[in-house]
Write an enzyme that holds these catalytic residues in place. Structure first.
Site, PDB file in Angstrom:
ATOM      1  CE  LYS A 190      64.065  37.320  42.066  1.00 28.07           C
ATOM      2  NZ  LYS A 190      63.440  38.415  42.850  1.00 28.07           N
ATOM      3  N   GLY A 243      67.553  47.360  38.201  1.00 28.97           N
ATOM      4  CA  GLY A 243      68.188  47.169  39.494  1.00 28.97           C
ATOM      5  C   GLY A 243      69.536  47.865  39.545  1.00 28.97           C
ATOM      6  CB  SER A 244      72.354  47.397  41.849  1.00 23.36           C
ATOM      7  OG  SER A 244      72.754  46.051  41.671  1.00 23.36           O
ATOM      8  N   GLY A 248      73.191  44.274  37.335  1.00 20.69           N
ATOM      9  CA  GLY A 248      73.006  44.394  35.894  1.00 20.69           C
ATOM     10  C   GLY A 248      74.196  43.881  35.118  1.00 20.69           C
ATOM     11  CB  CYS A 299      65.515  54.428  38.784  1.00 17.66           C
ATOM     12  SG  CYS A 299      65.282  52.744  39.381  1.00 17.66           S
TER      13      CYS A 299
END
Length: 496
Positions: A190, A243-244, A248, A299
């Site tokens: 995705k 991700g965040s 997560g 990141c």
């Protein structure tokens, strides 16, 4: 029509924007969403939509997982050398389609074109690397005494779900997809709803290279409609999420219900230390690249610059002068800094900076939104330098994900190490020094998944990457990234 408008029109035609896939890629073909929804993707450099794509649902996720499950066993039985040959063909096709992939990434993510071109080369290298590793997944023979044979076998984990972020859509996909395929896993990916298109084009390239139908599937859409159902799916064997921290944590909760393996990369607030003995002619440009590459949307960006007090004034002066000369604009113009990915992210960056200003921190340079003459509707923020005396201040502690560099001052080496370890994140860290003893101490004492010495972002694809603490766990890249998608089986045999 301005010169940029003319070049944009040519670039859209060259990238065949009108022909971009609008459906999911499932079981070897582009298919319409079962519930018929669509979303728009925006060009961050202009702040305007440029293409539309499918907004999937639980039904599309189910269809993709079923396809991946059906294809996985046959792919796992394919000879490792043959899997490697297919991955090598994928690498070659990525390079052949490199210009289009880079242009699409630029329009979708807001990157400078030269950054997107670098991402394409990195993506090809990822498939090359794991093509060579596919037939080198060796187990071990274990001495357990006379009359017994004991050994281990590396086996593919099965069906892998991968949730990919918007800041590096192509390379983030490759660093998970390529090792999973090399091991014999199948994948349902995705992409972020802001940047879906290079993942779809990659799936098409994999099909052309000979990857069997169903081994690699892409379902596009929002986190709520696609990401949530995918991570909660009971027929997924491993989840890779980038991700965040908040998302997560939810992914881990969903995975726990199904006892599903998880790899998390959750961002960082990485320290970049300049000791008084360093070569500032090299360290200052390196510090700039560590935070202003991809408009700071990395990141592992070196977002906290920690300098010894003896060189604080010179570093601040040099940075201010260099930053004043930076040019910001649309990625096609290939200036110094590109766009922020979305209006929401731009607002988030601005809120962080305004909050820091309101708490009394010194804005040494930048600190405002920008509106370039050629791209007035785009999402841009000025490269910013903020000095933060309080190590507990939010501008030091929280990930901003924008072109914002925080300056902290250390009294000596030990103080610099303490400041470097002063957040809950532990993704990357760097130091510039001529003293190799201090460099080795820094590497040993600072908690981070990856350490750079005298060059930020020095590690190539062969070196494992991932975080500790709030930055997550598990590794991508290198042979450790390959092992992520394997399960270890031990066999002990009584010889009769």
């Amino acid at each position: 029509m301005s010169n940029l408008d003319h070049r944009l029109a040519e670039a859209r035609a060259e990238a065949a924007i009108a022909g971009l896939p609008r459906g999911h890629f499932i079981d070897g073909a582009f298919v319409a969403p079962l519930e018929g929804g669509e979303m728009e993707s925006f060009d961050p450099g202009l702040g305007r939509p440029f293409a539309s794509f499918a907004n999937g649902s639980q039904a599309d996720v189910d269809r993709a997982v079923q396809s991946a499950r059906k294809a996985q066993k046959a792919w796992a039985r394919t000879a490792p050398a043959e899997r490697g040959r297919i991955l090598r063909r994928i690498a070659d096709l990525i390079l052949e389609e490199g210009r289009r992939l880079a242009l699409v990434e630029m329009f979708d993510a807001g990157k400078r074109l030269r950054e997107a071109e670098g991402d394409v080369r990195s993506a090809a290298r990822g498939f090359e690397y794991y093509a060579g590793a596919a037939d080198k997944l060796e187990g071990a023979q274990i001495p357990v005494g006379e009359g017994y044979l004991a050994y281990t076998v590396q086996e593919p984990v099965g069906v892998v779900a991968q949730i990919i972020p918007w800041n590096y859509p192509l390379t983030s996909a490759v660093r998970g997809v390529a090792p999973a395929l090399a091991c014999g896993c199948s994948v349902v990916l995705k992409p972020a709803e802001q940047t879906p298109f290079t993942a779809l084009l990659l799936a098409e390239i994999c099909k052309r290279a000979g990857l069997p139908d169903g081994v690699f599937n892409v379902v596009t859409g929002t986190g709520a409609r696609v990401g949530g159902p995918l991570t909660a799916h009971g027929d997924i064997d491993h989840i890779t999420f980038t991700g965040s921290v908040g998302t997560g944590s939810r992914v881990m909760s969903e995975a726990a219900r199904n006892i599903t393996r998880v790899t998390l990369e959750l961002g960082g607030k990485s320290p970049h230390v300049l000791l008084a003995d360093c070569d500032l002619d090299r360290a200052i440009p390196d510090a700039m690249g560590a935070i202003f590459e991809n408009a700071g949307q990395i990141c592992s960006a070196g977002s906290r610059l920690i300098v010894e007090r003896a060189i604080r004034d010179e570093v601040a002066e040099r940075l201010s002068k260099a930053m004043a000369g930076l040019r910001t604009g649309h990625g096609l113009a290939n200036l110094d800094v590109g766009a922020v990915n979305s209006a929401e992210q731009l607002a988030r960056v601005e809120a962080h900076v305004e909050g820091a200003r309101g708490r009394g921190n010194s804005i040494i340079s930048g600190g405002t939104r920008l509106s370039p003459e050629d791209a007035p509707g785009g999402w841009y923020f000025a490269p910013t330098l903020i000095e933060a005396p309080d190590p507990a201040d939010a501008i030091v502690q929280e990930e901003i994900f924008g072109p914002v560099l925080t300056l902290q001052v250390a009294d000596d080496f030990d103080h610099a190490v303490a400041l470097a370890d002063g957040t809950g994140y532990a993704l990357a860290g760097a130091i510039h020094t001529r003293d190799l003893t201090k460099a080795v101490r820094f590497a040993r004492e600072v908690d981070a998944g990856q350490i750079y010495v005298n060059e930020y972002f020095a590690a190539p694809f062969e070196v494992p990457f991932g975080g500790n603490g709030k930055s997550g766990f598990g590794r991508a890249k290198g042979l450790e990234g390959l092992k992520t998608y394997c399960k270890l089986k031990s066999v002990t045999m009584k010889l009769v």
